[in-house]
Design a protein around this motif. Structure first.
Motif, PDB file in Angstrom:
ATOM      1  N   LEU A  19       0.837  -1.199   0.000  1.00 20.12           N
ATOM      2  CA  LEU A  19       0.000   0.000   0.000  1.00 20.12           C
ATOM      3  C   LEU A  19       0.875   1.253   0.000  1.00 20.12           C
ATOM      4  O   LEU A  19       0.599   2.203  -0.745  1.00 20.12           O
ATOM      5  N   ARG A  20       1.949   1.250   0.782  1.00 21.64           N
ATOM      6  CA  ARG A  20       2.887   2.390   0.756  1.00 21.64           C
ATOM      7  C   ARG A  20       3.518   2.536  -0.623  1.00 21.64           C
ATOM      8  O   ARG A  20       3.635   3.639  -1.152  1.00 21.64           O
ATOM      9  N   HIS A  21       3.932   1.410  -1.220  1.00 18.77           N
ATOM     10  CA  HIS A  21       4.524   1.421  -2.559  1.00 18.77           C
ATOM     11  C   HIS A  21       3.545   2.016  -3.581  1.00 18.77           C
ATOM     12  O   HIS A  21       3.924   2.869  -4.380  1.00 18.77           O
ATOM     13  N   ILE A  22       2.317   1.555  -3.541  1.00 23.47           N
ATOM     14  CA  ILE A  22       1.293   2.033  -4.479  1.00 23.47           C
ATOM     15  C   ILE A  22       1.094   3.535  -4.317  1.00 23.47           C
ATOM     16  O   ILE A  22       1.075   4.286  -5.296  1.00 23.47           O
ATOM     17  N   LYS A  23       0.967   3.996  -3.090  1.00 30.09           N
ATOM     18  CA  LYS A  23       0.741   5.427  -2.848  1.00 30.09           C
ATOM     19  C   LYS A  23       1.953   6.268  -3.231  1.00 30.09           C
ATOM     20  O   LYS A  23       1.807   7.398  -3.690  1.00 30.09           O
ATOM     21  N   GLU A  28      -2.069   9.226  -7.290  1.00 31.53           N
ATOM     22  CA  GLU A  28      -3.497   9.349  -7.624  1.00 31.53           C
ATOM     23  C   GLU A  28      -4.331   8.246  -6.964  1.00 31.53           C
ATOM     24  O   GLU A  28      -5.563   8.320  -6.942  1.00 31.53           O
ATOM     25  N   LEU A  29      -3.667   7.234  -6.414  1.00 28.46           N
ATOM     26  CA  LEU A  29      -4.377   6.128  -5.759  1.00 28.46           C
ATOM     27  C   LEU A  29      -4.503   6.300  -4.247  1.00 28.46           C
ATOM     28  O   LEU A  29      -5.031   5.427  -3.567  1.00 28.46           O
ATOM     29  N   ARG A  30      -4.060   7.432  -3.733  1.00 26.06           N
ATOM     30  CA  ARG A  30      -4.274   7.703  -2.305  1.00 26.06           C
ATOM     31  C   ARG A  30      -5.773   7.723  -2.048  1.00 26.06           C
ATOM     32  O   ARG A  30      -6.540   8.246  -2.842  1.00 26.06           O
ATOM     33  N   ASP A  80       1.715 -20.605  -4.352  1.00 23.16           N
ATOM     34  CA  ASP A  80       1.284 -21.703  -3.477  1.00 23.16           C
ATOM     35  C   ASP A  80       0.007 -21.358  -2.721  1.00 23.16           C
ATOM     36  O   ASP A  80      -0.050 -21.448  -1.490  1.00 23.16           O
ATOM     37  N   SER A  81      -1.011 -20.928  -3.433  1.00 27.04           N
ATOM     38  CA  SER A  81      -2.319 -20.573  -2.869  1.00 27.04           C
ATOM     39  C   SER A  81      -2.266 -19.382  -1.910  1.00 27.04           C
ATOM     40  O   SER A  81      -3.163 -19.200  -1.092  1.00 27.04           O
ATOM     41  N   ASP A  82      -1.217 -18.595  -1.984  1.00 27.64           N
ATOM     42  CA  ASP A  82      -1.115 -17.340  -1.239  1.00 27.64           C
ATOM     43  C   ASP A  82      -1.298 -16.232  -2.268  1.00 27.64           C
ATOM     44  O   ASP A  82      -0.498 -16.108  -3.195  1.00 27.64           O
ATOM     45  N   TYR A  83      -2.354 -15.448  -2.129  1.00 28.86           N
ATOM     46  CA  TYR A  83      -2.687 -14.409  -3.096  1.00 28.86           C
ATOM     47  C   TYR A  83      -2.408 -13.042  -2.489  1.00 28.86           C
ATOM     48  O   TYR A  83      -2.819 -12.764  -1.361  1.00 28.86           O
ATOM     49  N   PHE A  84      -1.715 -12.187  -3.252  1.00 32.98           N
ATOM     50  CA  PHE A  84      -1.397 -10.861  -2.735  1.00 32.98           C
ATOM     51  C   PHE A  84      -1.341  -9.844  -3.870  1.00 32.98           C
ATOM     52  O   PHE A  84      -1.071 -10.187  -5.023  1.00 32.98           O
ATOM     53  N   VAL A  85      -1.621  -8.589  -3.524  1.00 30.83           N
ATOM     54  CA  VAL A  85      -1.599  -7.500  -4.489  1.00 30.83           C
ATOM     55  C   VAL A  85      -0.144  -7.097  -4.737  1.00 30.83           C
ATOM     56  O   VAL A  85       0.598  -6.816  -3.788  1.00 30.83           O
ATOM     57  N   LEU A  86       0.243  -7.091  -6.014  1.00 27.19           N
ATOM     58  CA  LEU A  86       1.570  -6.601  -6.391  1.00 27.19           C
ATOM     59  C   LEU A  86       1.550  -5.089  -6.562  1.00 27.19           C
ATOM     60  O   LEU A  86       2.399  -4.386  -6.046  1.00 27.19           O
ATOM     61  N   THR A  87       0.581  -4.619  -7.350  1.00 25.16           N
ATOM     62  CA  THR A  87       0.448  -3.195  -7.595  1.00 25.16           C
ATOM     63  C   THR A  87      -0.965  -2.895  -8.077  1.00 25.16           C
ATOM     64  O   THR A  87      -1.751  -3.805  -8.343  1.00 25.16           O
ATOM     65  N   VAL A  88      -1.247  -1.619  -8.183  1.00 22.37           N
ATOM     66  CA  VAL A  88      -2.542  -1.131  -8.639  1.00 22.37           C
ATOM     67  C   VAL A  88      -2.278   0.122  -9.452  1.00 22.37           C
ATOM     68  O   VAL A  88      -1.401   0.918  -9.092  1.00 22.37           O
ATOM     69  N   TYR A  89      -3.005   0.292 -10.558  1.00 20.52           N
ATOM     70  CA  TYR A  89      -2.819   1.501 -11.356  1.00 20.52           C
ATOM     71  C   TYR A  89      -4.064   1.789 -12.185  1.00 20.52           C
ATOM     72  O   TYR A  89      -4.855   0.889 -12.461  1.00 20.52           O
TER      73      TYR A  89
END
Length: 106
Positions: A19-23, A28-30, A80-89
């Motif tokens: 989330l810090r990386h994305i912001k 604009e994603l704040r 391995d069935s662990d799902y996580f957000v890499l980025t958002v844009y």
């Protein structure tokens, strides 16, 4: 850390670090976590990445964003069935890939 659900019922992690990386890289994603959640739960389409079969791109079109009418793309990685957000844009177009889900199709 936030845990979000996607249209397939998977639990998707959105870590504080991501989330810090994305912001930082997409200011604009704040304050757009609600749109991220909505995109995962109610996407217009979901495609598997052509460059990484463990990555899904979740797209939803929004008429009003901080940068005009755009798709929001939430990039989700699976290990391995662990799902996580890499980025958002925000983007004008969707990428090609194996179509996993399309709004209006069963």
């Amino acid at each position: 850390m936030k845990v979000l659900k996607d249209i397939f019922g998977k639990q998707i992690r959105l870590s504080d670090e991501r989330l810090r990386h994305i912001k930082e890289f997409h200011p604009e994603l704040r304050n757009q976590v609600a749109k991220i959640r909505e995109t995962l739960l109610h996407p217009d389409r979901v495609v598997r990445s052509n460059s990484d079969p463990e990555v899904e791109l979740h797209y939803r079109f929004f008429h009003e964003t901080p940068v005009g009418s755009k798709y929001l793309c939430v990039v989700v990685k699976s290990l391995d069935s662990d799902y996580f957000v890499l980025t958002v844009y925000f983007t004008d177009t969707t990428k090609r890939g194996e179509l996993l889900w399309l709004m209006g199709r069963k």
